[in-house]
Motif scaffolding. Structure first.
Motif, PDB file in Angstrom:
ATOM      1  N   LEU A 175     -22.206  32.453   2.733  1.00 17.35           N
ATOM      2  CA  LEU A 175     -21.931  33.882   2.923  1.00 17.35           C
ATOM      3  C   LEU A 175     -20.562  34.261   2.364  1.00 17.35           C
ATOM      4  O   LEU A 175     -20.379  35.346   1.799  1.00 17.35           O
ATOM      5  CB  LEU A 175     -21.995  34.233   4.412  1.00 17.35           C
ATOM      6  CG  LEU A 175     -23.375  34.238   5.066  1.00 17.35           C
ATOM      7  CD1 LEU A 175     -23.252  34.498   6.566  1.00 17.35           C
ATOM      8  CD2 LEU A 175     -24.273  35.283   4.424  1.00 17.35           C
TER       9      LEU A 175
ATOM     10  N   LYS B 273     -20.688  34.509  -1.298  1.00 15.45           N
ATOM     11  CA  LYS B 273     -21.539  35.645  -1.661  1.00 15.45           C
ATOM     12  C   LYS B 273     -20.813  36.977  -1.477  1.00 15.45           C
ATOM     13  O   LYS B 273     -20.988  37.911  -2.279  1.00 15.45           O
ATOM     14  CB  LYS B 273     -22.811  35.607  -0.810  1.00 15.45           C
ATOM     15  CG  LYS B 273     -23.840  36.673  -1.162  1.00 15.45           C
ATOM     16  CD  LYS B 273     -25.079  36.515  -0.304  1.00 15.45           C
ATOM     17  CE  LYS B 273     -26.113  37.592  -0.628  1.00 15.45           C
ATOM     18  NZ  LYS B 273     -27.331  37.465   0.216  1.00 15.45           N
ATOM     19  N   THR B 274     -19.996  37.091  -0.417  1.00 15.12           N
ATOM     20  CA  THR B 274     -19.338  38.361  -0.091  1.00 15.12           C
ATOM     21  C   THR B 274     -17.893  38.426  -0.573  1.00 15.12           C
ATOM     22  O   THR B 274     -17.252  39.476  -0.450  1.00 15.12           O
ATOM     23  CB  THR B 274     -19.375  38.595   1.425  1.00 15.12           C
ATOM     24  OG1 THR B 274     -18.731  37.500   2.096  1.00 15.12           O
ATOM     25  CG2 THR B 274     -20.815  38.702   1.917  1.00 15.12           C
TER      26      THR B 274
ATOM     27  N   LEU C 200     -14.759  34.955   6.608  1.00 15.74           N
ATOM     28  CA  LEU C 200     -15.887  35.887   6.697  1.00 15.74           C
ATOM     29  C   LEU C 200     -15.470  37.229   7.282  1.00 15.74           C
ATOM     30  O   LEU C 200     -15.958  38.289   6.843  1.00 15.74           O
ATOM     31  CB  LEU C 200     -17.004  35.277   7.562  1.00 15.74           C
ATOM     32  CG  LEU C 200     -17.787  34.103   6.973  1.00 15.74           C
ATOM     33  CD1 LEU C 200     -18.814  33.602   7.974  1.00 15.74           C
ATOM     34  CD2 LEU C 200     -18.467  34.514   5.661  1.00 15.74           C
ATOM     35  N   VAL C 201     -14.603  37.203   8.284  1.00 18.20           N
ATOM     36  CA  VAL C 201     -14.218  38.415   9.011  1.00 18.20           C
ATOM     37  C   VAL C 201     -12.697  38.491   9.061  1.00 18.20           C
ATOM     38  O   VAL C 201     -12.045  37.480   9.347  1.00 18.20           O
ATOM     39  CB  VAL C 201     -14.794  38.405  10.447  1.00 18.20           C
ATOM     40  CG1 VAL C 201     -14.416  39.671  11.194  1.00 18.20           C
ATOM     41  CG2 VAL C 201     -16.298  38.237  10.414  1.00 18.20           C
TER      42      VAL C 201
ATOM     43  N   PHE D 158     -21.467  35.959  11.980  1.00 14.58           N
ATOM     44  CA  PHE D 158     -22.773  35.889  11.324  1.00 14.58           C
ATOM     45  C   PHE D 158     -23.561  37.175  11.542  1.00 14.58           C
ATOM     46  O   PHE D 158     -24.279  37.626  10.650  1.00 14.58           O
ATOM     47  CB  PHE D 158     -23.552  34.685  11.844  1.00 14.58           C
ATOM     48  CG  PHE D 158     -23.137  33.379  11.231  1.00 14.58           C
ATOM     49  CD1 PHE D 158     -23.687  32.955  10.034  1.00 14.58           C
ATOM     50  CD2 PHE D 158     -22.189  32.573  11.825  1.00 14.58           C
ATOM     51  CE1 PHE D 158     -23.304  31.755   9.450  1.00 14.58           C
ATOM     52  CE2 PHE D 158     -21.794  31.381  11.265  1.00 14.58           C
ATOM     53  CZ  PHE D 158     -22.353  30.966  10.069  1.00 14.58           C
TER      54      PHE D 158
ATOM     55  N   ASN E 173     -22.396  40.167  11.737  1.00  9.39           N
ATOM     56  CA  ASN E 173     -21.872  41.187  10.820  1.00  9.39           C
ATOM     57  C   ASN E 173     -22.470  41.078   9.427  1.00  9.39           C
ATOM     58  O   ASN E 173     -22.427  42.040   8.650  1.00  9.39           O
ATOM     59  CB  ASN E 173     -20.343  41.077  10.732  1.00  9.39           C
ATOM     60  CG  ASN E 173     -19.666  41.514  12.008  1.00  9.39           C
ATOM     61  OD1 ASN E 173     -20.249  42.223  12.828  1.00  9.39           O
ATOM     62  ND2 ASN E 173     -18.421  41.079  12.199  1.00  9.39           N
ATOM     63  N   HIS E 174     -23.006  39.917   9.111  1.00  9.09           N
ATOM     64  CA  HIS E 174     -23.634  39.712   7.806  1.00  9.09           C
ATOM     65  C   HIS E 174     -25.161  39.654   7.921  1.00  9.09           C
ATOM     66  O   HIS E 174     -25.836  39.103   7.048  1.00  9.09           O
ATOM     67  CB  HIS E 174     -23.108  38.431   7.162  1.00  9.09           C
ATOM     68  CG  HIS E 174     -21.675  38.504   6.739  1.00  9.09           C
ATOM     69  ND1 HIS E 174     -20.624  38.327   7.618  1.00  9.09           N
ATOM     70  CD2 HIS E 174     -21.104  38.769   5.526  1.00  9.09           C
ATOM     71  CE1 HIS E 174     -19.477  38.450   6.972  1.00  9.09           C
ATOM     72  NE2 HIS E 174     -19.740  38.727   5.708  1.00  9.09           N
TER      73      HIS E 174
END
Length: 640
Positions: A226, A229-230, A305-306, A321, A323-324
């Motif tokens: 993730l 990817k983000t 991620l955050v 997770f 949030n995605h």
């Protein structure tokens, strides 16, 4: 040196002699192995553990559900994206203690962990307090872990009311308590597994640990996917990598340090390891390395991620997770948290029966606790008592407020293990306690070498006109008084005396430095004065211990051929400094609660342990003459 060393001789008569006798009792030390097992009528524990078993115990006891919550709290309040570095620094600090544990565990592979090492290197009084503190640590720790399992189980069943009525929590209005039947049942199940045998219980803990590690690997792999990817939004912030500065990152390290507590459980199983000189250091080191790597990887993924300020402090990984768009990942993470808690619960209860057994073997607790089952070769009675107490606490007591007391026991043990390494290296115990039944053989060996006196508990039993230490080396007289003065200064006796006082003043310096640095309420002048004095004592102690030679007897002390702690004295002193700093910063409320428990322990020791100690009538002889004394007595037993 006499048959009974100066450190063991009782004082004179009268009140002074009584007090001197009490003080000498506090510093009497035992041999490397708790006792001659066969001669004492005790059964040995089963030697069934290999390196893989030890890694399962270490990782399972260390990685609890705290990591699933800790990353959010520490990232939001202290470290920010630098959370990974916080875990790395905390892991290095924990490694200092692990190195010290590894040396002592391989040299002294008997049950009892830090209690056992303190008894060998420091003395009975300190060892009793360490053992008493560890009893509190493992009892409250096990109960606290058990209380945390039922809420996570409820999440798998749809929420707080998802568990069956007989497992869910209930509030009792009349008693104003919340009972947790699920926690009590889980403690009983774990106790039953531990009673089956060390190998069987370790296999069960290994299965739970593997499930937990798989959940963490899922977080790392899926979260890494993730993130790529983000675009790793958490690292692309205007505040940079250190939003709270380097000081914030270091404060985060002090917080996450407690996530590494648990590897000391490996040392408690030392007597059950097949090849302790090789396997114990490997097990401790491998477990700590695996935990540090998993912590760093999980934290690096989640903070990427955050953004750290948007993290959920209660469920940081699940919410990251979610949030995605991966709400289903919460179930895998919850399963990981449950298995982590189950393995940690077993790791919390496993050491305590062995601590109780070791203390009972030494006479400081009733012999009931020293019984080992002939069938399963584990201390079943001690395990059952531990399980009953822990389950009772888990059922009816909210122990979260007492969780800080767990840290006190662990940090005290870590500190004393580091001090024991310094003592072992510089003032290696050179006397061995023997039973008074060997007094006739001791007398004959004493007369053979022209010993001045033989003493038991400070009472002179005989004298000889030829006053020479046993097997002493005759030194030719030196005519030059200057050379003789230098020989006296650098003699072995003086070296040991200097090393002993230096270790003591170094510990005093550590306390003054950490206390003055932590207590901001002190007047400015007093605070800086204490800080300066403590820093000077610490630095001087480090320099002196670095310059003087280590004790030659360290090479033959205990079970040789195992791991040796590197960078002595720097590493043990750094370990003492870190642990004392954390101890002082635990808070006054925690210390007030612990003090009550320690006072109870002092009373138990004063009225029972002191008068029932197996060393009460021991005769201390130089270690070099133990084998000869046994040959003279016609006994086939030898001491390790």
């Amino acid at each position: 040196m006499g048959i009974l060393g100066d450190s063991q001789v009782d004082g004179g008569g009268g009140g002074y002699g009584l007090w001197a006798g009490c003080v000498k009792g506090l510093v009497r030390r035992k041999q490397v192995d708790s006792m001659l097992t066969k001669a004492g009528g005790y059964h040995q524990l089963a030697k069934n553990l290999s390196v893989l078993h030890l890694i399962a115990i270490g990782v399972g006891s260390t990685i609890g559900a705290g990591v699933y919550i800790l990353v959010g709290t520490v990232a939001r309040e202290h470290s920010g994206p630098a959370l990974t570095l916080s875990f790395l620094i905390a892991g290095i600090a924990a490694a200092f203690s692990a190195f010290c544990y590894a040396e002592l565990a391989s040299r002294c592979p008997s049950a009892g962990s830090a209690y056992h090492y303190s008894y060998i290197c420091v003395g009975e009084g300190i060892a009793w307090l360490i053992g008493w503190a560890l009893i509190l640590e493992y009892t409250i720790g096990g109960a606290a872990v058990a209380r945390g399992i039922s809420p996570n189980l409820a999440l798998l069943f749809g929420g707080g009311d998802g568990l069956p009525i007989f497992l869910s929590r209930h509030y009792i209005p009349g008693l104003d308590i919340v009972v947790d039947p699920c926690a009590a049942i889980l403690v009983f199940i774990v106790t039953g597994l531990l009673c089956l045998g060390i190998k069987e219980s370790t296999v069960a803990q290994g299965i739970a640990t593997i499930a937990n590690v798989c959940a963490m690997l899922f977080v790392i792999i899926a979260g890494g996917y993730l993130g790529f990817k983000t675009g790793w939004a958490g690292y692309k912030l205007p505040t940079g990598y250190f939003p709270f500065g380097v000081n914030g990152m270091l404060a985060g390290s002090a917080t996450v340090f407690f996530a590494y507590i648990g590897f000391d459980s490996v040392a408690s199983t030392a007597e059950e390891v097949r090849n302790p000189q090789r396997d114990l250091p490997l097990g401790i080191g491998s477990a700590l390395s695996i935990c540090c790597a998993l912590y760093m990887l999980v934290s690096s993924v989640i903070v990427g991620l955050v953004p750290y300020y948007a993290m959920d402090p209660d469920t940081p990984i699940s919410s990251a997770f979610a949030n995605h768009g991966m709400q289903w990942a919460a179930y895998i993470i919850t399963v990981g948290a449950i298995t982590a808690l189950c393995s940690t619960l077993m790791g919390s209860i496993l050491p305590q029966p062995r601590i109780l057994m070791a203390m009972a073997r030494d006479g400081l607790l009733p012999s009931f606790f020293s019984d080992v089952s002939t069938h399963t070769q584990v201390p079943v009675k001690s395990t059952i008592v531990t399980g009953i107490v822990a389950s009772t606490l888990a059922f009816c007591m909210e122990v979260s407020q007492l969780a800080g007391m767990v840290s006190v026991g662990t940090l005290l043990a870590f500190t004393m293990v580091a001090i024991s390494v310094l003592i072992l290296r510089y003032v290696t115990p050179d006397e061995v306690p023997l039973p008074s039944s060997l007094q006739e053989s001791i007398d004959s060996v004493s007369l053979l070498y022209g010993q001045s006196s033989v003493s038991v508990n400070g009472k002179k039993l005989g004298t000889s006109s030829n006053i020479q230490p046993l097997l002493s080396k005759k030194v030719a007289p030196v005519a030059d008084p200057i050379i003789k003065q230098f020989q006296d200064i650098f003699s072995e006796k003086n070296r040991r005396r200097v090393a002993g006082w230096t270790i003591m003043f170094t510990c005093v310096g550590v306390f003054l430095l950490t206390y003055s640095a932590s207590d901001l309420s002190l007047p400015r002048f007093l605070r800086f004065s204490l800080c300066g004095v403590g820093g000077v004592l610490l630095l001087c102690g480090l320099v002196v211990l670095t310059c003087i030679d280590q004790d030659e007897q360290r090479h033959s002390f205990g079970h040789t051929g195992g791991f040796l702690c590197p960078f002595v004295p720097l590493l043990p002193i750094a370990c003492i400094l870190i642990n004392v700093y954390l101890l002082i910063n635990l808070g006054a409320a925690t210390w007030a609660r612990v003090s009550v428990w320690l006072i109870i322990g002092v009373l138990v020791y004063a009225f029972y342990g002191r008068t029932h100690s197996s060393l009460l009538d021991a005769v201390y002889v130089p270690a070099a003459h133990v084998d000869e004394i046994y040959r003279t007595s016609g006994s086939g037993n030898t001491l390790a």
